[in-house]
Motif scaffolding. Structure first.
Motif, PDB file in Angstrom:
ATOM      1  N   GLN A  62       0.872  -1.156   0.006  1.00 14.69           N
ATOM      2  CA  GLN A  62       0.066   0.184  -0.181  1.00 14.69           C
ATOM      3  C   GLN A  62       0.771   1.213   0.028  1.00 14.69           C
ATOM      4  OE1 GLN A  62      -3.300  -0.068  -0.326  1.00 14.69           O
ATOM      5  NE2 GLN A  62      -3.352  -2.252  -0.607  1.00 14.69           N
ATOM      6  N   SER A  63       2.026   1.252   0.324  1.00 14.49           N
ATOM      7  CA  SER A  63       3.007   2.030   0.393  1.00 14.49           C
ATOM      8  C   SER A  63       3.376   2.831  -0.745  1.00 14.49           C
ATOM      9  CB  SER A  63       4.213   1.855   1.399  1.00 14.49           C
ATOM     10  OG  SER A  63       5.059   1.126   0.540  1.00 14.49           O
ATOM     11  N   SER A  64       3.090   2.266  -1.892  1.00 17.44           N
ATOM     12  CA  SER A  64       3.330   2.916  -3.267  1.00 17.44           C
ATOM     13  C   SER A  64       2.065   3.642  -3.675  1.00 17.44           C
ATOM     14  CB  SER A  64       3.483   1.746  -4.273  1.00 17.44           C
ATOM     15  OG  SER A  64       2.398   0.799  -4.434  1.00 17.44           O
ATOM     16  N   LYS A  65       1.140   3.444  -2.911  1.00 14.46           N
ATOM     17  CA  LYS A  65      -0.035   4.349  -3.321  1.00 14.46           C
ATOM     18  C   LYS A  65      -0.790   5.401  -2.279  1.00 14.46           C
ATOM     19  CE  LYS A  65      -2.168   0.508  -3.853  1.00 14.46           C
ATOM     20  NZ  LYS A  65      -3.419  -0.523  -4.088  1.00 14.46           N
ATOM     21  N   TYR A  66      -0.329   5.064  -1.168  1.00 12.57           N
ATOM     22  CA  TYR A  66      -0.761   6.165   0.226  1.00 12.57           C
ATOM     23  C   TYR A  66       0.629   6.287   0.816  1.00 12.57           C
ATOM     24  CZ  TYR A  66      -4.947   3.762  -1.390  1.00 12.57           C
ATOM     25  OH  TYR A  66      -6.103   3.421  -2.145  1.00 12.57           O
ATOM     26  N   LYS A  67       0.185   7.612   1.532  1.00 10.04           N
ATOM     27  CA  LYS A  67       1.003   8.009   2.610  1.00 10.04           C
ATOM     28  C   LYS A  67       0.803   7.392   4.004  1.00 10.04           C
ATOM     29  CE  LYS A  67       3.243  10.836  -0.350  1.00 10.04           C
ATOM     30  NZ  LYS A  67       3.349  12.296  -0.276  1.00 10.04           N
ATOM     31  N   PHE A  68      -0.323   6.897   4.207  1.00 10.07           N
ATOM     32  CA  PHE A  68      -0.978   6.680   5.485  1.00 10.07           C
ATOM     33  C   PHE A  68      -1.802   5.429   5.017  1.00 10.07           C
ATOM     34  CE2 PHE A  68      -4.190   6.283   8.802  1.00 10.07           C
ATOM     35  CZ  PHE A  68      -3.411   6.002   9.876  1.00 10.07           C
ATOM     36  N   PHE A  69      -1.532   4.257   5.871  1.00  5.52           N
ATOM     37  CA  PHE A  69      -2.557   3.171   5.712  1.00  5.52           C
ATOM     38  C   PHE A  69      -2.452   2.325   6.950  1.00  5.52           C
ATOM     39  CE2 PHE A  69      -3.406  -1.111   4.458  1.00  5.52           C
ATOM     40  CZ  PHE A  69      -4.705  -0.894   3.623  1.00  5.52           C
ATOM     41  N   LYS A  70      -3.625   1.909   7.392  1.00  4.07           N
ATOM     42  CA  LYS A  70      -3.744   1.105   8.606  1.00  4.07           C
ATOM     43  C   LYS A  70      -4.657  -0.212   8.337  1.00  4.07           C
ATOM     44  CE  LYS A  70      -5.096   2.491  13.374  1.00  4.07           C
ATOM     45  NZ  LYS A  70      -5.700   3.434  14.209  1.00  4.07           N
ATOM     46  N   THR A  71      -4.191  -1.287   8.903  1.00  2.00           N
ATOM     47  CA  THR A  71      -4.880  -2.461   8.612  1.00  2.00           C
ATOM     48  C   THR A  71      -4.655  -3.599   9.820  1.00  2.00           C
ATOM     49  OG1 THR A  71      -5.298  -4.364   6.835  1.00  2.00           O
ATOM     50  CG2 THR A  71      -2.867  -3.501   7.322  1.00  2.00           C
ATOM     51  N   THR A  72      -5.365  -4.684   9.512  1.00  2.00           N
ATOM     52  CA  THR A  72      -5.216  -5.695  10.725  1.00  2.00           C
ATOM     53  C   THR A  72      -4.941  -7.295   9.803  1.00  2.00           C
ATOM     54  OG1 THR A  72      -6.813  -4.665  12.204  1.00  2.00           O
ATOM     55  CG2 THR A  72      -6.463  -7.079  12.315  1.00  2.00           C
ATOM     56  N   SER A  73      -4.195  -7.950  10.585  1.00  2.00           N
ATOM     57  CA  SER A  73      -3.750  -9.326   9.847  1.00  2.00           C
ATOM     58  C   SER A  73      -4.199 -10.437  11.107  1.00  2.00           C
ATOM     59  CB  SER A  73      -2.321  -9.319   9.398  1.00  2.00           C
ATOM     60  OG  SER A  73      -1.930 -10.594   8.892  1.00  2.00           O
ATOM     61  N   ASN A  74      -5.026 -11.306  10.536  1.00  2.00           N
ATOM     62  CA  ASN A  74      -5.573 -12.448  11.324  1.00  2.00           C
ATOM     63  C   ASN A  74      -5.173 -13.723  10.965  1.00  2.00           C
ATOM     64  OD1 ASN A  74      -7.631 -10.999  12.959  1.00  2.00           O
ATOM     65  ND2 ASN A  74      -8.549 -10.533  10.701  1.00  2.00           N
ATOM     66  N   GLY A  75      -4.639 -14.379  12.147  1.00  2.00           N
ATOM     67  CA  GLY A  75      -4.287 -15.660  11.782  1.00  2.00           C
ATOM     68  C   GLY A  75      -4.721 -16.785  12.890  1.00  2.00           C
ATOM     69  N   GLY A  76      -5.571 -17.185  12.664  1.00  2.00           N
ATOM     70  CA  GLY A  76      -6.604 -18.333  13.658  1.00  2.00           C
ATOM     71  C   GLY A  76      -6.670 -17.231  14.910  1.00  2.00           C
ATOM     72  N   GLN A  77      -6.114 -17.539  16.007  1.00  2.00           N
ATOM     73  CA  GLN A  77      -6.199 -16.727  17.117  1.00  2.00           C
ATOM     74  C   GLN A  77      -5.497 -15.703  17.315  1.00  2.00           C
ATOM     75  OE1 GLN A  77      -6.013 -19.721  20.243  1.00  2.00           O
ATOM     76  NE2 GLN A  77      -8.198 -20.392  20.079  1.00  2.00           N
ATOM     77  N   THR A  78      -4.682 -15.504  16.356  1.00  2.00           N
ATOM     78  CA  THR A  78      -3.482 -14.298  16.379  1.00  2.00           C
ATOM     79  C   THR A  78      -4.082 -13.152  15.462  1.00  2.00           C
ATOM     80  OG1 THR A  78      -1.709 -15.963  16.723  1.00  2.00           O
ATOM     81  CG2 THR A  78      -1.320 -13.764  15.964  1.00  2.00           C
ATOM     82  N   THR A  79      -4.278 -11.922  16.191  1.00  2.00           N
ATOM     83  CA  THR A  79      -4.492 -10.658  15.464  1.00  2.00           C
ATOM     84  C   THR A  79      -3.639  -9.612  15.671  1.00  2.00           C
ATOM     85  OG1 THR A  79      -7.044 -11.286  15.608  1.00  2.00           O
ATOM     86  CG2 THR A  79      -6.280  -9.177  14.947  1.00  2.00           C
ATOM     87  N   ILE A  80      -2.993  -9.092  14.740  1.00  2.00           N
ATOM     88  CA  ILE A  80      -2.091  -7.979  14.874  1.00  2.00           C
ATOM     89  C   ILE A  80      -2.515  -6.783  13.904  1.00  2.00           C
ATOM     90  CG2 ILE A  80       0.574  -7.430  14.495  1.00  2.00           C
ATOM     91  CD1 ILE A  80       1.076 -10.362  14.550  1.00  2.00           C
ATOM     92  N   SER A  81      -2.443  -5.777  14.918  1.00  2.00           N
ATOM     93  CA  SER A  81      -2.940  -4.324  13.932  1.00  2.00           C
ATOM     94  C   SER A  81      -1.597  -3.841  13.647  1.00  2.00           C
ATOM     95  CB  SER A  81      -3.832  -3.556  14.877  1.00  2.00           C
ATOM     96  OG  SER A  81      -5.067  -4.087  15.043  1.00  2.00           O
ATOM     97  N   GLY A  82      -1.699  -2.928  12.564  1.00  2.00           N
ATOM     98  CA  GLY A  82      -0.564  -2.250  12.248  1.00  2.00           C
ATOM     99  C   GLY A  82      -0.870  -1.116  11.340  1.00  2.00           C
ATOM    100  N   LEU A  83       0.273  -0.145  11.117  1.00  2.00           N
ATOM    101  CA  LEU A  83      -0.016   0.879  10.215  1.00  2.00           C
ATOM    102  C   LEU A  83       1.387   1.351   9.855  1.00  2.00           C
ATOM    103  CD1 LEU A  83       0.928   3.886  11.569  1.00  2.00           C
ATOM    104  CD2 LEU A  83      -1.305   3.583  12.905  1.00  2.00           C
ATOM    105  N   PHE A  84       1.384   2.275   8.846  1.00  2.00           N
ATOM    106  CA  PHE A  84       2.570   3.031   8.196  1.00  2.00           C
ATOM    107  C   PHE A  84       2.139   4.497   8.124  1.00  2.00           C
ATOM    108  CE2 PHE A  84       1.065   1.873   3.912  1.00  2.00           C
ATOM    109  CZ  PHE A  84       1.188   3.048   3.254  1.00  2.00           C
ATOM    110  N   GLN A  85       3.304   5.202   8.315  1.00  2.00           N
ATOM    111  CA  GLN A  85       2.769   6.695   7.678  1.00  2.00           C
ATOM    112  C   GLN A  85       4.168   7.278   7.187  1.00  2.00           C
ATOM    113  OE1 GLN A  85       1.327   9.529  10.499  1.00  2.00           O
ATOM    114  NE2 GLN A  85       0.593  10.829   8.888  1.00  2.00           N
ATOM    115  N   CYS A  86       4.133   7.831   5.946  1.00  2.00           N
ATOM    116  CA  CYS A  86       5.282   8.584   5.250  1.00  2.00           C
ATOM    117  C   CYS A  86       5.180  10.265   5.365  1.00  2.00           C
ATOM    118  CB  CYS A  86       5.472   8.156   3.957  1.00  2.00           C
ATOM    119  SG  CYS A  86       5.872   6.521   3.568  1.00  2.00           S
TER     120      CYS A  86
END
Length: 282
Positions: A62-86
């Motif tokens: 997403q960083s090739s299109k946006y300066k800020f992006f926020k998302t969540t990745s799910n893996g079974g019982q594991t959930t990790i939230s993350g973001l980047f900002q340029c």
């Protein structure tokens, strides 16, 4: 006479070839600070690592299109939230190049922590496991102040006037604003999803921390959880275009000036040589 002109042209071309090349672009991939959680994760099945890797892959794409992006990745019982900002003045290409460096740095600097924040000059990535304790958006995460102090009077007035301009400007400029005022250059940025009012309050707090923490230092940075402010004072009038957040800016400007002076001086010598040859011909 034609021979002398040809010789002069070749000398000039070879002379300019030896002039030092100067890179004016700031090194936006330089590490500013790292924040690593104390808790680490155990991952016997590899699910957590796969989920974190999927998060990083999504952020980088997403960083090739946006300066800020926020998302969540799910893996079974594991959930990790993350973001980047340029940084707001980076191109899409530079943003991508900046963000894509962070996952490897995060692994090297923080290892298997359940949350981490890696801040570079041009961008940052933040990730955290579901349920990780939240902190105030106004929490000071990192600050640094130049050891060099401003000499003479008027510095604080210039600094505070530039700070005041950036406080109001960031509110009306979508969370990113730069300003220069009498040799003072200031940059402020808020997290991409921060509301206008909260952004203004965050930057105001960051400014206050910079004033208190850095005093008369000619440069400083104050990073809060959801915004940051950096400033640098150039008493000799260095253009804000050469500002990179590091001490390299002044050195680069000096190199450019020296290179230009060498070119002018060399040209004058060559013209004097040409004039001498012309007199001899006559």
């Amino acid at each position: 006479m034609g021979f002398y002109l040809l010789s002069l042209t070749l000398v000039l071309l070879s002379g300019f070839g030896f002039l030092p090349s100067v890179k004016t672009a700031s090194d936006y991939t330089t590490l500013v600070y790292k924040g690593c959680a104390n808790q680490t994760f155990t991952d016997p099945t590899g699910v957590y690592s796969q989920t974190l890797s999927a998060l990083f892959t999504s952020l980088i794409s997403q960083s090739s299109k946006y300066k800020f992006f926020k998302t969540t990745s799910n893996g079974g019982q594991t959930t990790i939230s993350g973001l980047f900002q340029c940084r707001g003045d980076l191109s899409n290409v530079d943003c991508y190049n900046c963000v894509s460096r962070i996952p490897e740095m995060s692994n090297s600097l923080c290892g298997n922590t359940i949350a981490a924040r890696i801040q570079l000059l041009g961008c940052y990535i933040l990730y955290e496991n579901s349920g990780f304790p939240q902190i105030s958006g106004l929490e000071l995460l990192y600050k640094t102040c130049s050891s060099s102090q401003a000499v003479g009077s008027g510095f604080e007035e210039r600094r505070d006037s530039a700070f005041s301009a950036v406080e109001s400007g960031v509110v009306s400029s979508n969370g990113f604003y730069t300003t220069s005022y009498e040799s003072m250059y200031v940059l402020a940025q808020c997290e991409g999803d921060l509301g206008t009012s909260d952004c203004g309050e965050c930057v105001k707090t960051a400014v206050q921390r910079a004033q208190v923490e850095c005093g008369s230092s000619i440069s400083g940075q104050a990073y809060l959880d959801r915004c940051y402010v950096t400033y640098s004072y150039y008493p000799n009038g260095v253009s804000k275009k050469s500002f990179s957040g590091t001490g390299q800016s002044t050195e680069k400007t000096i190199a450019i000036v020296m290179g230009g002076a060498a070119a002018v001086g060399f040209g004058v010598v060559c013209l004097m040589f040409l004039r001498s040859m012309m007199k001899k011909d006559y």
